[in-house]
Design an enzyme around this catalytic site. Structure first.
Site, PDB file in Angstrom:
ATOM      1  CG  HIS A 123      -1.901   0.984   1.398  1.00  0.00           C
ATOM      2  ND1 HIS A 123      -1.647   2.284   1.752  1.00  0.00           N
ATOM      3  CD2 HIS A 123      -3.243   0.903   1.221  1.00  0.00           C
ATOM      4  CE1 HIS A 123      -2.793   2.962   1.797  1.00  0.00           C
ATOM      5  NE2 HIS A 123      -3.778   2.139   1.474  1.00  0.00           N
ATOM      6  CG  ASP A 200       0.496  -2.255   6.198  1.00  0.00           C
ATOM      7  OD1 ASP A 200      -0.456  -2.300   7.008  1.00  0.00           O
ATOM      8  OD2 ASP A 200       0.411  -1.721   5.078  1.00  0.00           O
ATOM      9  CD  GLN A 203      -7.043  -4.325   4.492  1.00  0.00           C
ATOM     10  OE1 GLN A 203      -7.965  -4.987   4.951  1.00  0.00           O
ATOM     11  NE2 GLN A 203      -7.222  -3.099   4.045  1.00  0.00           N
ATOM     12  CE  LYS A 226      -7.382   0.209   6.483  1.00  0.00           C
ATOM     13  NZ  LYS A 226      -8.118   0.510   5.264  1.00  0.00           N
ATOM     14  CB  CYS A 366      -3.631   3.250  -1.605  1.00  0.00           C
ATOM     15  SG  CYS A 366      -4.859   4.512  -1.310  1.00  0.00           S
TER      16      CYS A 366
HETATM   17  N1  PMP Z   1      -1.872  -0.643   4.583  1.00  0.00           N
HETATM   18  C1  PMP Z   1      -2.833  -1.416   4.068  1.00  0.00           C
HETATM   19  C2  PMP Z   1      -2.496  -2.815   3.635  1.00  0.00           C
HETATM   20  C3  PMP Z   1      -4.118  -0.921   3.941  1.00  0.00           C
HETATM   21  O1  PMP Z   1      -5.096  -1.676   3.431  1.00  0.00           O
HETATM   22  C4  PMP Z   1      -4.402   0.403   4.384  1.00  0.00           C
HETATM   23  C5  PMP Z   1      -5.796   0.990   4.262  1.00  0.00           C
HETATM   24  N2  PMP Z   1      -6.387   0.839   3.012  1.00  0.00           N
HETATM   25  C6  PMP Z   1      -3.360   1.157   4.916  1.00  0.00           C
HETATM   26  C7  PMP Z   1      -2.108   0.600   5.008  1.00  0.00           C
HETATM   27  C8  PMP Z   1      -3.565   2.559   5.382  1.00  0.00           C
HETATM   28  O2  PMP Z   1      -4.458   2.629   6.456  1.00  0.00           O
HETATM   29  P1  PMP Z   1      -5.010   4.023   6.969  1.00  0.00           P
HETATM   30  O3  PMP Z   1      -5.578   4.725   5.769  1.00  0.00           O
HETATM   31  O4  PMP Z   1      -6.060   3.639   7.965  1.00  0.00           O
HETATM   32  O5  PMP Z   1      -3.873   4.764   7.567  1.00  0.00           O
END
Ligand code: PMP
Length: 412
Positions: A123, A200, A203, A226, A366
């Site tokens: 991401h 990270d 998920q 999440k 993203c």
């Molecule tokens: N890493 C991963 C794998 C994600 O799916 C996400 C959220 N889509 C993020 C980081 C970023 O999370 P946040 O927008 O809550 O900071």
């Protein structure tokens, strides 16, 4: 849990509504999850009864709010099996947590010529902080390849991680391909070269048991929104020894010990990294969200979602012209499922599904470098949570077929 008659769904009032005259089927859980009524009540209750700033007052409300704020930290510590509660730092979310690691540990430990190793499926929030750190420090950013199923490839990890590597940072679960990456094994490789391992967990933590001591990761980042909690709150876990040696990145109230005219000493962990008034309600309510999840049990949630994937993935693969990205074997795929339909832009597909009341996401998620790696520009993505059912899965499949027919024939 009974998949047909899901007992948890009724706890989520938002799910009980019509969208475009159809029952809402919410399948955008990888972006953010819905909140159970008890968690919504907990938020209102805090503001109605206990609201006060933390750590600074001796009055009763301040004590109450401080107590709840620190109790939530202990709940989160237990939830990920961290050794100490001061290893749990409140942040704005995963993105914020990863940026703090890059700006603190990274700024302190990376010098010209060092290597930072990530993968092609990251991401943007686990890519840009490292990319920018590498640019600033004249370090080398390396990408681990993916295997045929889309997993971060262990054999390539062994090649890419060397004695020059200082930081390895990998998504535990991909927000596009739905793979669970072998982060425990990658952590061992990183450590054998003296590098730290960042995970990270955006998920993974909401969907499966995650034990930081078992993974032996040095840092873990995840987001409250999440996992049934509010937006604007997330967690940075770090090993105490590392966090103690790291400089703070934000300066101001709360994070200090003594302030002199020309120098300042820092507060202890975890407050050293929590400058200013934190998201008090968010942290406390995240603690209640963790209580809710723990009551169900993370293994039960993981098993239940796997059952949904076993059910829906073969049905999706059966739709002519539909490509699913990541593993085709349900046993290897988590409940984040990205797909494209031949001849239809994913935005049109998502709009068609919305007409049927089905909420999915479309875009690059993203993860633009991953899209390039896959040779596509975007996908549609359905992502499930434990309040979704096989009936939701059926509606998704039927709605994809109906949308396909609509664009072919001009009618539903
Ligand atoms: N890493 C991963 C794998 C994600 O799916 C996400 C959220 N889509 C993020 C980081 C970023 O999370 P946040 O927008 O809550 O900071």
């Amino acid at each position: 849990m009974d998949n047909k008659n899901n007992q948890w769904r009724q706890d989520f009032p938002i799910l009980d509504q019509k969208v475009n005259d159809e029952n809402l089927v919410y399948l955008d859980n990888a972006a953010t999850t819905q909140k159970p009524q008890t968690v919504i009540d907990d938020l209102v209750n805090f503001y109605q009864n206990d609201n006060a700033n933390v750590h600074r007052g001796v009055h009763t409300l301040a004590e109450r709010s401080t107590e709840q704020f620190e109790t939530a930290r202990e709940k989160i510590q237990k939830f990920i099996n961290a050794e100490h509660s001061d290893e749990i730092i409140y942040t704005k979310g995963t993105t914020d947590a990863l940026n703090i690691i890059a700006r603190s540990y990274g700024a302190e430990n990376i010098v010209a010529g060092d290597e930072i190793v990530i993968s092609y499926l990251e991401h943007h929030s686990n890519l840009i902080p490292w990319q920018q750190l590498a640019i600033q420090k004249h370090a080398v950013l390396k990408y681990i390849e993916l295997d045929d199923d889309g997993f971060v490839d262990l054999a390539d990890a062994k090649k890419k991680i060397t004695d020059k590597t200082k930081i390895v940072s990998i998504a535990h679960v991909s927000n596009v391909l739905g793979v669970i990456n072998p982060v425990k094994e990658i952590a061992q490789i990183a450590h054998s070269h003296g590098a730290v391992m960042v995970v990270d967990g955006a998920q993974s933590v909401p969907h499966m048991p995650v034990d930081v001591q078992d993974l032996d990761c040095d840092f873990l980042a995840f987001s409250g929104h999440k996992m049934l909690g509010p937006t604007g709150i997330g967690i940075l876990y770090g090993k105490e020894k590392l966090l103690n040696a790291m400089p703070p990145v934000d300066f101001g109230g709360e994070m200090i010990n003594f302030v002199h005219l020309y120098e300042t000493s820092w507060n202890d962990l975890p407050w050293k990294f929590e400058a200013g008034t934190p998201n008090i309600a968010g942290a406390i309510v995240l603690g209640y969200a963790v209580d809710y999840l723990s009551k169900i049990g993370m293994q039960n949630i993981f098993d239940y979602e796997n059952e949904l994937v076993d059910y829906v993935l073969p049905k999706l693969l059966n739709i002519e012209g539909l490509t699913v990205y990541g593993p085709q074997d349900p046993a290897k795929h988590t409940s984040v499922i990205s797909f494209n339909l031949d001849g239809l832009h994913p935005h049109d597909l998502a709009t068609g599904l919305d007409m049927e009341g089905v909420a999915v996401r479309a875009g690059h998620h993203c993860a633009q470098p991953l899209m390039t790696y896959l040779g596509i520009s975007a996908t549609a993505r359905a992502s499930f949570y434990f309040y979704n059912t096989k009936e939701d899965a059926d509606i998704l499949v039927n709605s994809i077929v109906a949308t396909k027919e609509f664009f072919k024939n001009g009618t539903v």
